[in-house]
Design a protein around this motif. Sequence first.
Motif, PDB file in Angstrom:
ATOM      1  N   THR A 224      29.089   5.547  -3.163  1.00  0.00           N
ATOM      2  CA  THR A 224      30.157   5.300  -4.139  1.00  0.00           C
ATOM      3  C   THR A 224      29.649   5.800  -5.496  1.00  0.00           C
ATOM      4  O   THR A 224      28.544   6.330  -5.592  1.00  0.00           O
ATOM      5  N   ASP A 225      30.422   5.591  -6.542  1.00  0.00           N
ATOM      6  CA  ASP A 225      30.001   5.987  -7.888  1.00  0.00           C
ATOM      7  C   ASP A 225      28.803   5.179  -8.379  1.00  0.00           C
ATOM      8  O   ASP A 225      28.060   5.636  -9.243  1.00  0.00           O
ATOM      9  N   THR A 226      28.615   3.970  -7.845  1.00  0.00           N
ATOM     10  CA  THR A 226      27.543   3.094  -8.328  1.00  0.00           C
ATOM     11  C   THR A 226      26.450   2.836  -7.302  1.00  0.00           C
ATOM     12  O   THR A 226      25.410   2.267  -7.648  1.00  0.00           O
TER      13      THR A 226
END
Length: 88
Positions: free
Chosen positions: A52-54
Motif C-alpha cells: 500500500t502507500d504506507t
Amino acid sequence: EYVVFENAGDEPIELSGWTVEDEADHRYEFPQGVTLDAGARVTLRTGSGTDTDTDLYWGAGSPIWNNGGDTVILSNADGERVLEVSYE
C-alpha cells in the motif's frame, strides 16, 4: 519484523530502485512508482502482504533482522549508500 522509513525533508523522494540490505546480504528493492512524500512514512515489513502507500512487504519466508543486532543499509538507485544504521 519491520523497518520504518520517514522523509524528514521538504521534497518527495522517489524510492523506485532503491535497496535495503542487512549485514548478511539480505536485499529488498523498492518497486517502481514508490514515492515518499515530505513528512511521510513507509513501513517495510519482512513478511508477505499487499503493498500500500504506507506498507511494503519484503516477502521473506523467514526473519531478516537479527534480534541481537544488525545494520540497516539504504542505497539509492545508483547504488550509493544513503543511510546506514546499526542497532544492538
